[in-house]
Motif scaffolding. Structure first.
Motif, PDB file in Angstrom:
ATOM      1  N   ASN A   1       0.907  -1.159   0.296  1.00 45.01           N
ATOM      2  CA  ASN A   1       0.299   0.268   0.270  1.00 45.01           C
ATOM      3  C   ASN A   1       0.541   1.489   0.142  1.00 45.01           C
ATOM      4  O   ASN A   1       0.265   2.204  -0.799  1.00 45.01           O
ATOM      5  N   ALA A   2       2.011   0.715   0.671  1.00 50.23           N
ATOM      6  CA  ALA A   2       3.100   2.393   0.733  1.00 50.23           C
ATOM      7  C   ALA A   2       3.335   2.643  -0.590  1.00 50.23           C
ATOM      8  O   ALA A   2       3.527   3.744  -0.443  1.00 50.23           O
ATOM      9  N   LYS A   3       3.990   2.241  -1.022  1.00 50.20           N
ATOM     10  CA  LYS A   3       4.666   2.195  -2.733  1.00 50.20           C
ATOM     11  C   LYS A   3       3.407   2.647  -3.253  1.00 50.20           C
ATOM     12  O   LYS A   3       3.207   3.458  -4.287  1.00 50.20           O
ATOM     13  N   ILE A   4       2.178   1.512  -3.427  1.00 50.74           N
ATOM     14  CA  ILE A   4       0.801   2.475  -4.442  1.00 50.74           C
ATOM     15  C   ILE A   4       1.226   3.871  -4.295  1.00 50.74           C
ATOM     16  O   ILE A   4       0.678   4.753  -5.374  1.00 50.74           O
ATOM     17  N   ASP A   5       0.508   4.369  -2.999  1.00 47.97           N
ATOM     18  CA  ASP A   5       0.189   5.505  -2.748  1.00 47.97           C
ATOM     19  C   ASP A   5       1.779   6.685  -3.259  1.00 47.97           C
ATOM     20  O   ASP A   5       1.560   7.562  -3.351  1.00 47.97           O
TER      21      ASP A   5
END
Length: 224
Positions: A126-130
Motif C-alpha cells: 500500500n505504501a508503494k502504491i500511494d
C-alpha cells in the motif's frame, strides 16, 4: 475480443522494483555498513541484490543474513533496527515503470475496469502504491497478505474477478513472473501477458503467447 478488465501485477510491472531496490540498497549501505569506496559499494550492492532473491526472500531472513555477514558500522546493530529501516525507507524509493501513467490513463479512457493483484505485505505494498499516486486508477486492489492467498493460486485471481464483476475470458493480467503471474493467471482462465526482462522464463511452463518488453506495447495486444 471484448475487454472487460485489465489487471496488473505491481512490482517490476507498474513500478520498477529492481531500480527501487538498488536505490534503497545504497542508502542502507551508507547507513549501516563499513565501506571504503565506490567499488566496494557496488560489490556489496550486488551481494545484497543476489541475497534478496528478487524480493521473494523473507525480510527477516534477509536482514538477519546481512546482519551476520556484512561488516556493520555498529557491531551491536540488531535485526529490529535493520527491519525498521526497511519499512520506513524502502517505499520512499518506489519508481514508476516507464509508461505507467500513460497506460493507466489510456485504459481508463476506454471505460475498462482496472485491477491490481500483488503478493506482499499490506503495509509495504500500500505504501508503494500511494508513494507513486496510482491508487485512484483501480477499481480493486488485492494484496496477498490481506486476503490470505497468494499468486499463483487461482483463488486470488478469482477474488479480483468477483470484485470487478468481470469474466476471466474477457480479462487480461500483466506481470513479470512466469509462474506467479503468467501461469497463475492463465490457469484461472485469464488472458496473460508476460512483461519480459526481469525474471527468466521457466522452461517447465508453456511459452507465453503474449509478451511485452515495455508497457507501451500492451495496448496493441489487448485492443487488437
Amino acid at each position: 475480443m471484448r475487454v472487460e478488465a485489465v489487471i496488473f501485477d505491481l512490482d517490476n510491472t507498474l513500478i520498477n522494483r529492481k531500480l527501487a531496490f538498488r536505490n534503497y540498497t545504497r542508502s542502507f549501505i551508507e547507513q549501516f555498513i563499513n565501506v571504503s569506496g565506490e567499488e566496494q559499494i557496488e560489490n556489496i550492492m550486488e551481494y545484497i541484490r543476489i541475497a534478496d532473491l528478487d524480493g521473494y526472500r523473507d525480510r527477516k531472513d534477509l536482514f538477519e543474513y546481512l546482519r551476520v555477514n556484512c561488516e556493520l558500522k555498529k557491531s551491536n546493530t540488531n535485526l529490529d533496527e535493520l527491519l525498521g529501516h526497511w519499512f520506513s525507507e524502502f517505499f520512499k524509493c518506489t519508481i514508476l515503470m516507464d509508461g505507467t501513467m500513460d497506460l493507466l490513463n489510456n485504459i481508463s479512457a476506454h471505460n475498462i475496469k482496472l485491477g491490481l493483484i500483488t503478493n506482499g505485505s499490506v503495509f509495504t505494498q500500500n505504501a508503494k502504491i500511494d508513494q507513486v499516486g496510482i491508487r485512484r486508477f483501480f477499481d480493486t486492489i488485492i494484496i496477498s497478505d490481506e486476503v490470505k492467498v497468494k499468486k499463483p493460486d487461482a483463488a486470488i485471481f478469482m477474488i479480483a474477478l468477483d470484485l470487478l464483476q468481470t469474466k476471466a475470458e474477457h480479462s487480461w493480467y500483466i506481470g513479470d513472473h512466469p509462474l506467479n503471474d503468467v501461469k497463475g493467471a492463465r490457469d484461472a482462465g485469464l488472458n496473460a501477458v508476460w512483461f519480459r526482462g526481469f525474471i527468466e522464463w521457466d522452461q517447465n511452463i508453456k511459452v507465453s503467447k503474449y509478451i511485452i518488453d515495455k508497457l507501451c506495447e500492451l495496448e496493441e495486444i489487448i485492443f487488437q
